[in-house]
Design a protein around this motif. Sequence first.
Motif, PDB file in Angstrom:
ATOM      1  N   ARG A 281       0.873  -1.183   0.000  1.00  0.00           N
ATOM      2  CA  ARG A 281       0.000   0.000   0.000  1.00  0.00           C
ATOM      3  C   ARG A 281       0.907   1.230   0.000  1.00  0.00           C
ATOM      4  O   ARG A 281       1.147   1.848   1.037  1.00  0.00           O
ATOM      5  N   ILE A 282       1.414   1.547  -1.186  1.00  0.00           N
ATOM      6  CA  ILE A 282       2.442   2.581  -1.285  1.00  0.00           C
ATOM      7  C   ILE A 282       1.916   3.935  -0.838  1.00  0.00           C
ATOM      8  O   ILE A 282       2.626   4.713  -0.199  1.00  0.00           O
ATOM      9  N   ALA A 287       2.553   8.134   3.423  1.00  0.00           N
ATOM     10  CA  ALA A 287       1.758   9.216   4.005  1.00  0.00           C
ATOM     11  C   ALA A 287       2.564   9.946   5.062  1.00  0.00           C
ATOM     12  O   ALA A 287       3.469   9.393   5.690  1.00  0.00           O
ATOM     13  N   SER A 288       2.223  11.196   5.278  1.00  0.00           N
ATOM     14  CA  SER A 288       2.954  12.015   6.244  1.00  0.00           C
ATOM     15  C   SER A 288       2.700  11.522   7.656  1.00  0.00           C
ATOM     16  O   SER A 288       1.612  11.038   7.991  1.00  0.00           O
ATOM     17  N   ALA A 289       3.718  11.655   8.512  1.00  0.00           N
ATOM     18  CA  ALA A 289       3.585  11.251   9.917  1.00  0.00           C
ATOM     19  C   ALA A 289       2.954  12.341  10.771  1.00  0.00           C
ATOM     20  O   ALA A 289       2.581  12.096  11.914  1.00  0.00           O
ATOM     21  N   SER A 290       2.836  13.552  10.251  1.00  0.00           N
ATOM     22  CA  SER A 290       2.271  14.650  11.036  1.00  0.00           C
ATOM     23  C   SER A 290       0.767  14.495  11.145  1.00  0.00           C
ATOM     24  O   SER A 290       0.084  14.096  10.202  1.00  0.00           O
ATOM     25  N   GLY A 305      11.968  11.443   5.488  1.00  0.00           N
ATOM     26  CA  GLY A 305      13.080  10.853   4.754  1.00  0.00           C
ATOM     27  C   GLY A 305      12.715   9.505   4.145  1.00  0.00           C
ATOM     28  O   GLY A 305      13.101   9.197   3.015  1.00  0.00           O
ATOM     29  N   LEU A 306      11.966   8.679   4.898  1.00  0.00           N
ATOM     30  CA  LEU A 306      11.531   7.386   4.368  1.00  0.00           C
ATOM     31  C   LEU A 306      10.577   7.571   3.195  1.00  0.00           C
ATOM     32  O   LEU A 306      10.666   6.861   2.190  1.00  0.00           O
ATOM     33  N   ASN A 307       9.663   8.522   3.309  1.00  0.00           N
ATOM     34  CA  ASN A 307       8.720   8.782   2.218  1.00  0.00           C
ATOM     35  C   ASN A 307       9.448   9.174   0.941  1.00  0.00           C
ATOM     36  O   ASN A 307       9.103   8.710  -0.155  1.00  0.00           O
ATOM     37  N   ARG A 308      10.454  10.041   1.079  1.00  0.00           N
ATOM     38  CA  ARG A 308      11.214  10.469  -0.099  1.00  0.00           C
ATOM     39  C   ARG A 308      11.944   9.293  -0.732  1.00  0.00           C
ATOM     40  O   ARG A 308      12.012   9.172  -1.967  1.00  0.00           O
ATOM     41  N   LYS A 313      12.483   5.739  -5.449  1.00  0.00           N
ATOM     42  CA  LYS A 313      12.781   4.465  -6.099  1.00  0.00           C
ATOM     43  C   LYS A 313      11.708   4.046  -7.098  1.00  0.00           C
ATOM     44  O   LYS A 313      11.918   3.122  -7.881  1.00  0.00           O
ATOM     45  N   GLY A 314      10.564   4.706  -7.098  1.00  0.00           N
ATOM     46  CA  GLY A 314       9.544   4.426  -8.105  1.00  0.00           C
ATOM     47  C   GLY A 314       8.929   3.042  -7.986  1.00  0.00           C
ATOM     48  O   GLY A 314       8.805   2.327  -8.981  1.00  0.00           O
ATOM     49  N   TRP A 315       8.514   2.665  -6.776  1.00  0.00           N
ATOM     50  CA  TRP A 315       7.928   1.337  -6.575  1.00  0.00           C
ATOM     51  C   TRP A 315       6.690   1.122  -7.446  1.00  0.00           C
ATOM     52  O   TRP A 315       6.552   0.097  -8.114  1.00  0.00           O
ATOM     53  N   HIS A 316       5.790   2.089  -7.413  1.00  0.00           N
ATOM     54  CA  HIS A 316       4.543   1.939  -8.173  1.00  0.00           C
ATOM     55  C   HIS A 316       4.809   1.976  -9.674  1.00  0.00           C
ATOM     56  O   HIS A 316       4.185   1.231 -10.444  1.00  0.00           O
ATOM     57  N   ARG A 317       5.728   2.820 -10.092  1.00  0.00           N
ATOM     58  CA  ARG A 317       6.023   2.921 -11.523  1.00  0.00           C
ATOM     59  C   ARG A 317       6.642   1.629 -12.040  1.00  0.00           C
ATOM     60  O   ARG A 317       6.379   1.222 -13.181  1.00  0.00           O
TER      61      ARG A 317
END
Length: 417
Positions: A281-282, A287-290, A305-308, A313-317
């Motif tokens: 579930r990319i 999603a933001s942690a805030s 940083g993890l989101n970026r 890496k383009g998992w969905h693409r």
Amino acid sequence: MQDREEDNGVSMLSGRRYRLDLTAEQAQMCEEFGSVCRAVWNTGLHQRREYRRRGAWMNYAPQCAELADAKRDHPWLKAAPSHALQQTLKDLDRACREHGTFRVRWRSKARWSPSFRFPDSKQIQVERLGRKWGRVKLPKLGWVRFRWSRPLGGEVRSATVSRKGAHWFVSFLVDDQAVMPERHAMPGTIVGIDRGVKTAAVTSDGDFHDRQFITAGEAARYRRLQQRLTRSKRASANRRKTITALNAIMGQVTDRRGDFCAQTASRIVAKNALVVLEDLRIKNMSASASGTLEAPGSRVAQKRGLNRAILDKGWHRLELALTNAARYTGTTVVKVHPAYTSQRCSACGFVSEGNRESQAVFRCKAAGCGYIAHADANAAINIKNAGGQPVSACGDLAARRSVKQEPVSRATGRTPS
């Protein structure tokens, strides 16, 4: 890309994109067409939401009829081709049906890149002018030159004009007459793919697929431009120049990522009849942690940083590229439950959080095993072994979920089969 059924199998429609060489007048017309289509989308979406709030429905047919009436009251709507406006309403109708009326986004003038589609192939003519150039005739735009970077390879079905950064492109949907093979050239071959933040894709065969999409110099320049953007005055000419420079860098990064995903997918599906991926579930993972319910605003920097890294890496693409490329080889792409694929030993099946000693090292803690491997390669083998069947687990490592271990037998020290 789309498929269409024929008597002898499934024939495919493929996309071909070319960079346009517009005149100043044509570029201005394209901007105007895009603005009109954006206004039609937003107005149609607003109307649909108002109808839904009253418990009623609004669909494509009545909206298309109202569009014809609106042209008499609002002459500026006539600036754009009629088929392009009708196609905008069709796209809106499809988006509302697939995602829900209140989940469809508005098309912001600042964030949305102008685009419009000509769905009628009878109104589209394509000619080749030479080795490097061709031209296409589009409604109201007339003949437009484009860079002939690759053969069309089939009959044109539709054309979409869009802007990316400072350049305009035309994308043709063509019938390339290719038919999906009923069977892969190497039946019985299977591969599992683990997508990560350090390495984009690791296969169960031990292949590591990765590349840098942005150079160190581009990253430094991008940071300086971001700093300049924060100090610039809104709606100023300098701010527009800075945004254009930022988009130019990110456009190159996006193109490299797309090229990497396409090439990687092509190599993988050519060698394997079955490709197994994790059902990630990319959107939720990035999603933001805030503003979360648990400790709102905590660990926001780490999560950012993890989101970026996930998005870079383009998992969905890569998943989309695999699905598209698989149609030409007869490869089947399946997804399995991602829980514990990184904690499970691919040799003995023992599951423990301590098995993964670091990001790259996997060492099985089960008595009498001691299997050592690269952590991503071990996870890819687990994904492969799932073979399209869900990986049994009592939990996963998603955000806001408990990190549980599968029950371990006291006698054997392993999870029950």
